[in-house]
Design a protein around this motif. Structure first.
Motif, PDB file in Angstrom:
ATOM      1  N   PHE A 120       0.827  -1.208   0.000  1.00 15.31           N
ATOM      2  CA  PHE A 120       0.000   0.000   0.000  1.00 15.31           C
ATOM      3  C   PHE A 120       0.863   1.259   0.000  1.00 15.31           C
ATOM      4  O   PHE A 120       0.683   2.160  -0.828  1.00 15.31           O
ATOM      5  N   ALA A 121       1.793   1.342   0.947  1.00 18.44           N
ATOM      6  CA  ALA A 121       2.603   2.557   1.083  1.00 18.44           C
ATOM      7  C   ALA A 121       3.484   2.779  -0.139  1.00 18.44           C
ATOM      8  O   ALA A 121       3.621   3.916  -0.615  1.00 18.44           O
ATOM      9  N   GLN A 122       4.087   1.717  -0.652  1.00 20.51           N
ATOM     10  CA  GLN A 122       4.945   1.851  -1.833  1.00 20.51           C
ATOM     11  C   GLN A 122       4.139   2.317  -3.035  1.00 20.51           C
ATOM     12  O   GLN A 122       4.585   3.169  -3.824  1.00 20.51           O
ATOM     13  N   ASN A 123       2.938   1.794  -3.224  1.00 16.52           N
ATOM     14  CA  ASN A 123       2.106   2.182  -4.361  1.00 16.52           C
ATOM     15  C   ASN A 123       1.677   3.639  -4.258  1.00 16.52           C
ATOM     16  O   ASN A 123       1.672   4.369  -5.258  1.00 16.52           O
ATOM     17  N   ILE A 124       1.335   4.080  -3.058  1.00 18.22           N
ATOM     18  CA  ILE A 124       0.933   5.477  -2.875  1.00 18.22           C
ATOM     19  C   ILE A 124       2.100   6.410  -3.164  1.00 18.22           C
ATOM     20  O   ILE A 124       1.958   7.433  -3.843  1.00 18.22           O
ATOM     21  N   ALA A 125       3.283   6.069  -2.651  1.00 16.41           N
ATOM     22  CA  ALA A 125       4.450   6.941  -2.845  1.00 16.41           C
ATOM     23  C   ALA A 125       4.866   7.026  -4.306  1.00 16.41           C
ATOM     24  O   ALA A 125       5.267   8.096  -4.786  1.00 16.41           O
ATOM     25  N   SER A 126       4.772   5.932  -5.033  1.00 13.59           N
ATOM     26  CA  SER A 126       5.241   5.916  -6.422  1.00 13.59           C
ATOM     27  C   SER A 126       4.240   6.518  -7.392  1.00 13.59           C
ATOM     28  O   SER A 126       4.636   7.009  -8.458  1.00 13.59           O
ATOM     29  N   LYS A 127       2.959   6.535  -7.069  1.00 12.86           N
ATOM     30  CA  LYS A 127       1.954   6.975  -8.030  1.00 12.86           C
ATOM     31  C   LYS A 127       1.284   8.299  -7.659  1.00 12.86           C
ATOM     32  O   LYS A 127       0.574   8.868  -8.491  1.00 12.86           O
ATOM     33  N   PHE A 128       1.484   8.790  -6.459  1.00 12.81           N
ATOM     34  CA  PHE A 128       0.716   9.959  -6.029  1.00 12.81           C
ATOM     35  C   PHE A 128       1.114  11.212  -6.808  1.00 12.81           C
ATOM     36  O   PHE A 128       0.261  12.039  -7.150  1.00 12.81           O
ATOM     37  N   GLY A 129       2.402  11.396  -7.105  1.00 10.16           N
ATOM     38  CA  GLY A 129       2.848  12.621  -7.755  1.00 10.16           C
ATOM     39  C   GLY A 129       2.274  12.820  -9.146  1.00 10.16           C
ATOM     40  O   GLY A 129       1.985  13.946  -9.556  1.00 10.16           O
ATOM     41  N   GLU A 130       2.086  11.756  -9.909  1.00  2.85           N
ATOM     42  CA  GLU A 130       1.612  11.853 -11.291  1.00  2.85           C
ATOM     43  C   GLU A 130       0.152  11.470 -11.447  1.00  2.85           C
ATOM     44  O   GLU A 130      -0.346  11.398 -12.582  1.00  2.85           O
ATOM     45  N   ALA A 131      -0.546  11.242 -10.357  1.00  2.00           N
ATOM     46  CA  ALA A 131      -1.934  10.781 -10.420  1.00  2.00           C
ATOM     47  C   ALA A 131      -2.880  11.951 -10.663  1.00  2.00           C
ATOM     48  O   ALA A 131      -2.615  13.093 -10.265  1.00  2.00           O
ATOM     49  N   SER A 132      -3.961  11.656 -11.345  1.00  2.02           N
ATOM     50  CA  SER A 132      -5.024  12.638 -11.529  1.00  2.02           C
ATOM     51  C   SER A 132      -5.846  12.747 -10.245  1.00  2.02           C
ATOM     52  O   SER A 132      -5.553  12.089  -9.245  1.00  2.02           O
ATOM     53  N   GLU A 133      -6.867  13.591 -10.288  1.00  2.92           N
ATOM     54  CA  GLU A 133      -7.689  13.750  -9.090  1.00  2.92           C
ATOM     55  C   GLU A 133      -8.370  12.442  -8.717  1.00  2.92           C
ATOM     56  O   GLU A 133      -8.404  12.061  -7.538  1.00  2.92           O
TER      57      GLU A 133
END
Length: 334
Positions: free
Chosen positions: A282-295
């Motif tokens: 969970f934490a790794q996925n949030i950290a890697s995808k949050f910066g480029e994610a849409s709303e």
């Protein structure tokens, strides 16, 4: 008997009631005590309010994302919030988070308890002090430092261990290796075990140091060996403390981000072998995808964070239940 003395005796003084005692105690409380009581009570209430606010925020944003998800949020092996309609699920993330944390706990807890027992009951004072100091320093090392060490030092030296596991335990399927890069769940679990080892060791050491000396002396006087003293007096006394220390370590393992992102080669599939690259947390996925994610993508990541939040609450609740059931053996009642 002189009856005049009996008649002149003063009547017995009435004893104050329990309510009068409480009123007197409240009246005798100093202003500083009342201020401290109010601050303590307010801090507890504020903590509950903050936890409730976090839960409400996560639930609201998660409900928005899940309502637009065309896949099953709990069982889908896919994470693509850019599709129209979007499809994402947490099956791989939940599996990776739980498996890596279980590996870390299985490695770290026995070693941490053994180190704590060695420092408190076996090591001489000149040796236990420096070792305890080094362990305290390890607990303060940032996660990214552990991640860089894992990527540059740990991962390149895992081939020998992976080959040995494949040769002797590969028939199980869990430890079969396809000669890929050792950026798998087992490597992540080992790195997490190294990270949580100082936390569990420090808390367990302090708990074992609180064992009443008379308990150990009584066991020795009855002819017990050093190990029997530890088994009959030290471990029962510190059991609840060790459980609490383990839960602190598990909390860090569940929510670790940068170290896992640096070491793991993520993919949205579940590997039968712990040695094959892939998986995620969970934490790794949030950290890697949050910066480029849409709303919508951020709402989906928040939804996965809500699941991690619930898992953490359930783990802590289970730990509290275990401690409460073994309260009669804990140090609080010694």
């Amino acid at each position: 008997m002189d009856t005049t003395q009996i008649k002149d005796a003063p009547p017995p003084t009435p004893q104050p009631t329990e309510a009068e005692h409480k009123r007197a105690a409240r009246g005798a409380t100093r202003p500083g005590d009342r201020i401290f009581l109010g601050l303590s009570r307010g801090s507890g209430i504020l903590l509950l309010v903050i936890m409730a606010a976090i839960a409400v925020f996560l639930t609201y944003r998660a409900s928005i994302a899940i309502s637009k998800d065309e896949a099953d949020f709990f069982t889908a092996f896919e994470w693509n919030t850019q599709l129209i309609p979007p499809k994402f699920g947490i099956a791989v993330l939940a599996f990776g988070t739980i498996v890596s944390s279980v590996i870390a706990m299985a490695i770290a807890v026995p070693i941490a308890v053994a180190i704590a027992l060695f420092l408190t009951h076996y090591a001489p004072r000149r040796l236990s002090g420096p070792i305890a100091y080094v362990i305290d320093l390890l607990a303060a090392v940032p996660s990214i430092v552990y991640g860089l060490w894992g990527a540059l030092i740990l991962v390149p030296h895992m081939n020998g261990l992976y080959g040995w596991l494949n040769d002797y335990l590969g028939w199980t399927g869990i430890f079969s290796w396809q000669q890929g890069a050792p950026r798998s769940m087992l490597t992540v679990g080992i790195l997490l075990a190294i990270m949580i080892l100082p936390i569990i060791t420090n808390v367990s050491r302090e708990v074992f140091r609180q064992v009443p000396q008379m308990h150990e002396e009584a066991a020795l006087a009855l002819g017990a060996t050093r190990w029997e003293v530890i088994r009959m007096a030290v471990l029962p006394f510190g059991r609840s403390g060790v459980i609490s220390a383990s839960m602190l370590g598990l909390g860090r393992a569940l929510g670790e981000t940068m170290a896992v992102a640096t070491v793991l080669s993520p993919s949205f599939d579940i590997q039968a072998s712990l040695l094959d690259p892939g998986g995620g947390t969970f934490a790794q996925n949030i950290a890697s995808k949050f910066g480029e994610a849409s709303e919508l993508g951020r709402d989906a990541l928040i939804a996965s964070g809500l699941v991690l939040f619930v898992i953490t609450l359930l783990v802590n609740g289970a730990a509290r239940m275990i401690i409460a059931r073994r309260k009669e053996y804990s140090g609080a009642n010694a």
